[in-house]
Scaffold this active site. Sequence first.
Site, PDB file in Angstrom:
ATOM      1  N   ASP A 131     -13.450  34.575  12.675  1.00  0.00           N
ATOM      2  CA  ASP A 131     -14.803  34.242  13.117  1.00  0.00           C
ATOM      3  C   ASP A 131     -15.371  32.984  12.486  1.00  0.00           C
ATOM      4  O   ASP A 131     -16.433  32.523  12.876  1.00  0.00           O
ATOM      5  CB  ASP A 131     -15.760  35.407  12.826  1.00  0.00           C
ATOM      6  CG  ASP A 131     -16.060  35.539  11.335  1.00  0.00           C
ATOM      7  OD1 ASP A 131     -15.160  35.238  10.524  1.00  0.00           O
ATOM      8  OD2 ASP A 131     -17.184  35.927  10.995  1.00  0.00           O
TER       9      ASP A 131
ATOM     10  N   CYS B 166      -1.765  30.288  52.932  1.00  0.00           N
ATOM     11  CA  CYS B 166      -0.637  30.894  52.240  1.00  0.00           C
ATOM     12  C   CYS B 166      -0.229  30.023  51.057  1.00  0.00           C
ATOM     13  O   CYS B 166      -0.826  28.970  50.809  1.00  0.00           O
ATOM     14  CB  CYS B 166       0.543  31.091  53.185  1.00  0.00           C
ATOM     15  SG  CYS B 166       1.200  29.526  53.819  1.00  0.00           S
TER      16      CYS B 166
ATOM     17  N   CYS C 242       0.464  26.308  51.564  1.00  0.00           N
ATOM     18  CA  CYS C 242      -0.748  25.479  51.669  1.00  0.00           C
ATOM     19  C   CYS C 242      -1.204  25.036  50.280  1.00  0.00           C
ATOM     20  O   CYS C 242      -1.688  23.910  50.111  1.00  0.00           O
ATOM     21  CB  CYS C 242      -1.875  26.256  52.340  1.00  0.00           C
ATOM     22  SG  CYS C 242      -1.540  26.745  54.041  1.00  0.00           S
TER      23      CYS C 242
ATOM     24  N   ASP D 277      -8.667  38.067   9.815  1.00  0.00           N
ATOM     25  CA  ASP D 277      -9.456  37.603   8.692  1.00  0.00           C
ATOM     26  C   ASP D 277     -10.341  38.775   8.266  1.00  0.00           C
ATOM     27  O   ASP D 277     -10.764  39.569   9.105  1.00  0.00           O
ATOM     28  CB  ASP D 277     -10.306  36.405   9.115  1.00  0.00           C
ATOM     29  CG  ASP D 277     -11.294  36.005   8.049  1.00  0.00           C
ATOM     30  OD1 ASP D 277     -10.850  35.689   6.938  1.00  0.00           O
ATOM     31  OD2 ASP D 277     -12.508  36.036   8.333  1.00  0.00           O
TER      32      ASP D 277
ATOM     33  N   CYS E 135     -17.505   0.166  16.842  1.00  0.00           N
ATOM     34  CA  CYS E 135     -18.176  -1.065  16.412  1.00  0.00           C
ATOM     35  C   CYS E 135     -17.806  -2.200  17.362  1.00  0.00           C
ATOM     36  O   CYS E 135     -16.956  -2.053  18.257  1.00  0.00           O
ATOM     37  CB  CYS E 135     -17.778  -1.422  14.983  1.00  0.00           C
ATOM     38  SG  CYS E 135     -16.004  -1.692  14.796  1.00  0.00           S
TER      39      CYS E 135
ATOM     40  N   CYS F 207     -14.203  -3.142  17.656  1.00  0.00           N
ATOM     41  CA  CYS F 207     -13.401  -2.277  18.541  1.00  0.00           C
ATOM     42  C   CYS F 207     -13.436  -2.806  19.973  1.00  0.00           C
ATOM     43  O   CYS F 207     -12.400  -2.913  20.641  1.00  0.00           O
ATOM     44  CB  CYS F 207     -13.932  -0.849  18.501  1.00  0.00           C
ATOM     45  SG  CYS F 207     -13.771  -0.025  16.913  1.00  0.00           S
TER      46      CYS F 207
END
Length: 785
Positions: free
Chosen positions: A680, A81, A84, A480, A16, A19
Amino acid sequence: MSTSQHYSLPIEGMTCAACSARLERVLRATPGVAEASVNLASERASISGAAALPEVLAAIGRAGFSVPTRSLDLQVSGMSCASCVSRAEKALASVEGVSEVTVNLATESARVQTRLDADPEPLIAALRRVGLDGAPRQATSAPQASPAARWQGFALLASVVLSLPLVLPMLALPFGVHWMLPGWVQLLLATPVQFVFGARFYRSGWKAIRAGSGNMDVLVALGTSAAWGLSVHQLLASDAGHLYFEASAVVITLVQLGKWLETRARRQTGAAIRALQALRPEVARVRTPEGERELPAAALKVGDIVLVRPGERIAADGVLIEGESEIDESLITGESLPVAKRNGDVLIGGSVNGAGHLALRVSAVGAQTALARIIQLVENAQAAKAPIQQLVDRVAAVFVPVVLVIALLTLLGWGWLGGDWSQAVLNAVAVLVIACPCALGLATPTAIMAGTGAAAQRGILIRDASALERARQVRVVAFDKTGTLTRGKPALIALETAPGQTAGNDGALRIAASLQAGSENPLARAVLSASPAAQAAQALRTEPGRGIRGEIEGQPHALGSLRWMEELGLDCSGLAAWAAPHQARGHTVSWLAQLGGEARVLALLAFGDEARPEAAAAITALKAAGLRTVMLTGDHAASAQAIASQMGVDELRAEVLPADKARIVTELQQAHGPVAMVGDGINDAPALAAADVGIAMGSGTDVAMNTAGITLMRPDPGLVAEALELSRRTTRKIRQNLFWAFIYNLAGLPLAAAGLLNPVIAGAAMAASSVCVVSNALLLSRRPH
């Protein structure tokens, strides 16, 4: 004098005008901030002044808001390598606004989290300052033969041709053949290899030295230059001794060979992503008011009607509206058998149509399609850094300087103590060459790439490397029940009204359906399919883990568990005898009650949910692997026990509220060790987050899949054991690779310093170590027997 800065930052949490006003006040009161304005519509803050970014971010936090991070992927070139990688990460982390950096040697990429606008230019400039280069990373596709790759192949071939005459006399010595090319011929052959085809080592090494660091190329350039320079000195000296042109040329050739083989092998580790990318069809046939027309698949929009002929690949995600067919989803879900599709079923873009003519309505395009999200998940996992890699990075950061010191000590020790400076140079060269840390940098990322790619091909999506590494430690797997061990599609199989009720079964069913109208709960769908004429009740309210309540014609009613009915103080004894046999057979029983006026139980509804055919075998496989299995469910204990006995789980926790699942996971962790949670639904998300490894069924909700570290693309519990086994195999490969990478150096360095390792052999061993590590990782793509 402080330099004036300007920041334009996105802000999270503003709702709002108050804020934005609060944020402006806090920012303006911050020392060093000259101006601050906040735009609520665009959710951005504009700040100017001498304040540094951390001070601005702290002020935003004090105001109760936050600045979100953005992700930017870069292609990084010039890395050779592990040292790096460390240099690139430090350079990128130094850019203002960057909060997190991950650099991957195997994919030659970097992922940067930044709080400023995702502008790649400051990041690319930071890489260039340390001798590397970068560019925004494009979507993964089939590898193209770039000019750099063609030059790499040509340089290798030319180096082999020029080096072969130099090394042949060495190969002939064991057979009693003693001959040697004239010194000036050796010089002519070795010099192009050293300074033309080996120029990349000088360029890369010089960039690293200018950046105040070292890398593999510094070691190769120093070592081979020393051997070449010693040989030239011996050639020009009047008392010419043995020449070492073959050492400099052959070492460069062997390193090039190793890099070429390594590049080819690394391409194979990305084969899984390229296979997924190849599933996207280029064109789609679309039904329009003017008739059928072909469009680029990228131009499809949600709502378009796409026509699919037999044998064609489906161009986008959608819902089947015409036709029937069997669809091959194997490359997306890992399911080997075609899946029957009927009107209203969901089709996944990239899958292959069988024999039917189909029409589908597009439901997702671009980055929102299942295939695009799968590719993004796999890329994220392959770009991530496993926790064990942090140790490797710390070692790599100091490795090259330590090797340079060892080489110098070897040179001085052999030269001063032994008096043979030629041998001293040769031994120092061997030290520099054997110690190149290529394999060290490739050990972990190549195994992660191969492991996540192999998992994706089997229908297992791993979100990050941490989940992959943690999964090997799991001691308990908690499931579950509904939708995980069972199909999650229960049917209403019986309804019984309480004694004395006059409304009968039809009236009770209408009340139950009115309470469930609009709900996506599996039990609700079963009730609604049995009574499609229901109208929604008023003042509906869901009681998590208990049931649902609402008003029907002004009278409050409830539908839910026995536990809830008892909490409401209702007498359930009248139907207890009828409920018992259903619970014994594993059926879920829900109680329908009237709450207003004379509160009483009206009826019972019994639901049957078929166990997944793979579930019992999955539980058996997990137990055979030494894991404890637990089933969590909100069902009545008697109903749950029937399913648990059928599955053979070790432990049952019944009548569990959703809020209790995370607590039970914590209890299992304390009692037995690391826990994997398989679920799930939305109510499984807290438990998935609390577990050491969350595993979501691909048939479940987006909330569950976004919370879990691993997603199973098809609803097969058997994939759980496969995912955990693949985690163990991948982690084992990482440890094997690190062992071999370290052992090459730990064994080779002392041998080279002691003068027991010829530079040519050292170069061959160094090249072989990188190829060995990558090839070992590729074995993950094979299924264990």
